[in-house]
Design a protein around this motif. Structure first.
Motif, short mmCIF file in Angstrom:
data_model
loop_
_atom_site.label_atom_id
_atom_site.label_comp_id
_atom_site.label_asym_id
_atom_site.label_seq_id
_atom_site.Cartn_x
_atom_site.Cartn_y
_atom_site.Cartn_z
N SER A 30 45.60 -1.26 55.40
CA SER A 30 47.06 -1.46 55.45
C SER A 30 47.38 -2.28 56.69
N SER A 45 55.95 -14.92 52.19
CA SER A 45 55.88 -14.12 53.42
C SER A 45 56.20 -14.94 54.67
N ILE A 51 46.98 -2.11 50.88
CA ILE A 51 46.78 -3.51 50.54
C ILE A 51 46.21 -3.66 49.14
N ILE A 97 56.83 -7.50 57.66
CA ILE A 97 56.08 -7.26 56.42
C ILE A 97 55.33 -5.95 56.58
N PHE A 126 49.14 -3.05 46.79
CA PHE A 126 50.26 -3.98 46.95
C PHE A 126 49.89 -5.40 46.52
N TYR A 127 48.65 -5.80 46.82
CA TYR A 127 48.19 -7.14 46.48
C TYR A 127 47.22 -7.11 45.30
N VAL A 151 53.02 -3.18 54.69
CA VAL A 151 52.16 -2.90 53.53
C VAL A 151 51.33 -1.66 53.85
N SER A 152 51.60 -0.57 53.08
CA SER A 152 50.88 0.69 53.33
C SER A 152 49.50 0.69 52.68
#
Length: 730
Positions: free
Chosen positions: A273, A237, A252, A247, A255-256, A249-250
């Protein structure tokens, strides 16, 4: 006159639509925008100016009386836009006029280019202005209006941020205001500004600005290293941000999913998010702009990402400007400190030098007094023994007594010279003026110098061209006598056997001239500037062949200056030297009042020279050719002329002129102010003021003399002006 490309009466809301489109285009193209709210908030008619690299546009609206409509015009000609800005400039407050000036400067390069609006801008305007399109979209009017309002709000916020950047260099205030307004506009729970740093290869940073929706949102201000863990972020990132990539991210948690530490971090700080946009300063990652949604995952819209990216670009400009300003302020402070330190050091050195100079002079004066008493005894006793010995003196005894007497006399003269010089430097020398005979003065000086001339086998004589009616002079007899004796002594000393020294005296108008001429060894041209300096023997070989401490001419110059006179030297090596002294005549009694002038004087145009030339005239001119001609004319006529390039009142008055000639061009300041200052200090009877150039309405000026100078009439005009008969402005 250039016609508008668009001129139509429209409902009031159409102006806002057109303005919204133009603001959006201006933001995309990084164009300069100027609105009514920035310069004349109280104006009734709104307007909008957009200046881009390749085009300029003016949108203005004039309210139609008794109707909710505007007459809307669009102009694209830079000259027409410039005329509009100059027209409203008088209504703009003084502190906002630099905005007008900046836009006018940007318009100048566009005058030489063919103006053509970009195609996409024309299409956007046509879409707004097309009545047919508007009629077809009546069903979707609420959605269009909402989108337009949102777009308009975005563009206005961008414009406000850019305006604040242009007007302020205070970065903390700018960023604090920006994060608050951006958070409100995006309707996010938390908005942050983080700044990166790097020490010894390790990446670190800190959250420096924060805006939260309410107190229930925990603050992350001031933290960074222990929670962000940039190296643990997927897809490198930090590298993506360094390349200018956002970056987004809707969700977190989703996504992570494979990064437990970030999930734990997000849960701890209630982050569902985030949207991270880089702030690039000079192509380097300075920091990030971070938006957090804390209550739910959020689908970030493309226009939101674009909006935040545009804002980060504007913030990077503000940060760069603030960095430059901070560096300049630091350099300025450092420079000021160095200047102050150097000034203080110079001031202390000057004070120490002045103190040492005063101590030296006081010491010399004290020691001179202490030494003169025993020396007087030595000289007196030796002279007594030479005249009335107690018994017969052998030749050797008489020779020794003569050496004692002459050496004592020489040492006493040297001590007296040192004492006089120290008193002069301390400002303790005063003239004791009295009336005396010039002829008697010259005769006395010749008598004093005769023994020295006899010893050196030099013929000493005088030539006095003093009429009996002007034989009296008002001055300090002792000082003037010492001036002449010093000059005669030097002339005799440096004249070989069978040479000649002549003392001359004559009057030149109201100035008494003394001249001492010899046919001695002369003075080299490169050594003549050292003549009147203290303790100067012009050459070491001279010092071996001729005695003296080098004080005589320095004292002579001091005494001449006390009489407000001058001293000059002309010398040719191997042929001799001529020293000339000029002393102005000072009346012993106050001068009588000038006779009153009768009114039946003949016209000035037919009057010849009325008075004999006398007095000092100061010429102020920057033109060397004109000044040389004027000086030649007036000097030949017998006036003393001083040429100055600039006009400083104190310097002018210190020269005590009878007239001041001010020649065009007047680049040295306001002529009327100069004349007023001179008139405050001197009456027209004391000082005449002439203007050389075109006639103007100056107050306090005696006469105008046109340029170029006519040598045949110039002297007559100056002379007539000095008689007080000239009429001001004639």
């Amino acid at each position: 006159m250039h016609q508008p490309v668009f001129d139509r009466i429209l409902p009031a809301f159409f102006y806002e639509r057109i303005a919204t489109v133009l603001l959006a285009e201006a933001s995309h193209r990084r164009a300069t925008v100027l609105t009514r709210e920035e310069v004349i908030p109280s104006a009734d008619a709104p307007f909008l100016v957009v200046v881009a690299e390749t085009f300029a546009l003016l949108l203005q609206a004039e309210p139609v009386p008794q109707m909710s409509t505007y007459r809307v015009e669009i102009l694209t000609d830079p000259r027409a836009i410039a005329r509009f800005l100059r027209k409203i400039r008088s209504q703009v407050p003084v502190n906002r006029r630099p905005l007008i000036r900046a836009v006018l400067q940007q318009l100048t390069p566009l005058n030489a280019k063919e103006q053509m609006l970009p195609a996409d801008l024309v299409i956007a305007l046509m879409a707004v202005l097309s009545e047919e399109t508007t009629a077809q979209c009546q069903s979707c009017q609420p959605l269009v209006t909402a989108a337009l309002n949102e777009r308009q709000a975005q563009e206005r916020l961008l414009h406000q941020v850019t305006t604040q950047i242009r007007q302020s260099l205070e970065l903390p205030e700018l960023l604090k205001t920006a994060v608050d307004r951006i958070r409100e506009f995006l309707d996010v729970d938390r908005l942050l500004v983080g700044q990166f740093g790097q020490t010894e290869g390790e990446l670190h940073g800190q959250i420096t600005y924060e805006s939260c929706r309410n107190s229930e949102i925990p603050s992350v201000l001031g933290i960074w290293d222990e929670c962000w863990q940039w190296s643990a972020l997927p897809s490198s990132s930090y590298q993506r941000l360094s390349q200018g990539e956002a970056i987004v991210v809707s969700d977190i948690q989703q996504f992570y999913a494979e990064v437990p530490c970030l999930q734990s971090f997000a849960a701890h700080w209630q982050i569902k998010s985030w949207l991270i946009v880089p702030i690039m300063v000079q192509d380097r990652l300075w920091g990030v702009l971070i938006a957090h949604q804390c209550d739910r995952p959020r689908q970030w819209q493309p226009q939101e990402v674009e909006f935040l990216t545009h804002l980060s670009q504007h913030l990077s400009i503000a940060i760069y400007q603030a960095q430059i300003y901070s560096e300049l302020q630091q350099q300025k402070a450092t420079l000021e400190q160095r200047v102050n330190e150097r000034t203080q050091a110079l001031r202390e050195a000057l004070s120490a030098m002045e103190a040492a100079h005063r101590i030296k002079n006081d010491f010399l004066a004290t020691m001179s007094h202490e030494l003169r008493t025993p020396l007087t005894c030595v000289i007196g006793v030796s002279a007594t023994l030479l005249r009335w010995p107690l018994g017969p003196l052998t030749a050797k005894q008489r020779e020794y007594l003569e050496i004692i007497h002459e050496s004592g006399t020489h040492l006493l003269e040297l001590i007296n010279s040192i004492l006089d010089l120290s008193e002069a430097e301390l400002g303790r020398s005063h003239l004791h003026r009295s009336a005396f005979s010039i002829r008697q003065l010259c005769t006395d000086c010749i008598e004093v110098a005769k023994p020295q001339a006899h010893r050196h086998q030099v013929n000493l004589r005088h030539q006095l061209m003093i009429p009996p009616s002007r034989d009296r002079f008002w001055g300090d007899y002792r000082r003037i006598q010492q001036i002449l004796i010093n000059l005669l002594s030097n002339a005799i000393k440096f004249t070989p056997a069978r040479g000649e020294v002549i003392l001359r005296a004559w009057w030149k108008e109201d100035e008494l001239i003394f001249q001492v001429q010899d046919n001695g060894i002369g003075i080299p041209a490169h050594l003549q500037p050292l003549l009147f300096q203290k303790f100067q023997q012009l050459d070491s070989s001279f010092g071996r062949a001729y005695t003296g401490a080098g004080l005589g001419l320095a004292l002579t110059k001091q005494w001449v200056d006390l009489h407000h006179g001058w001293i000059d030297v002309e010398s040719t090596e191997g042929k001799g030297s001529t020293f000339t002294v000029g002393l102005p005549a000072i009346p012993s009694d106050p001068p009588p009042d000038p006779p009153k002038l009768k009114l039946d004087v003949p016209p000035l145009a037919t009057t010849d020279v009325l008075v004999e030339p006398e007095g000092r005239i100061v010429l102020v001119s920057e033109d060397e050719a004109t000044a040389t001609l004027i000086c030649s004319i007036l000097t030949t006529a017998g006036y003393q002329v001083i040429w100055l390039v600039d006009a400083e009142v104190e310097r002018l008055l210190a020269l005590t002129p009878i007239a001041v000639l001010l020649a065009e061009p007047f680049s040295y300041g306001n002529v009327q102010e100069l004349v007023d200052q001179l008139r405050q200090r001197c009456t027209p009877e004391q000082l005449k003021i002439f203007i050389l150039g075109s006639k103007d309405n100056y107050q306090g000026v005696e006469r105008y003399i046109p340029l170029p100078i006519n040598p045949e009439s110039f002297l007559q005009q100056v002379t007539m002006g000095l008689t007080s008969l000239a009429i001001s402005g004639q």
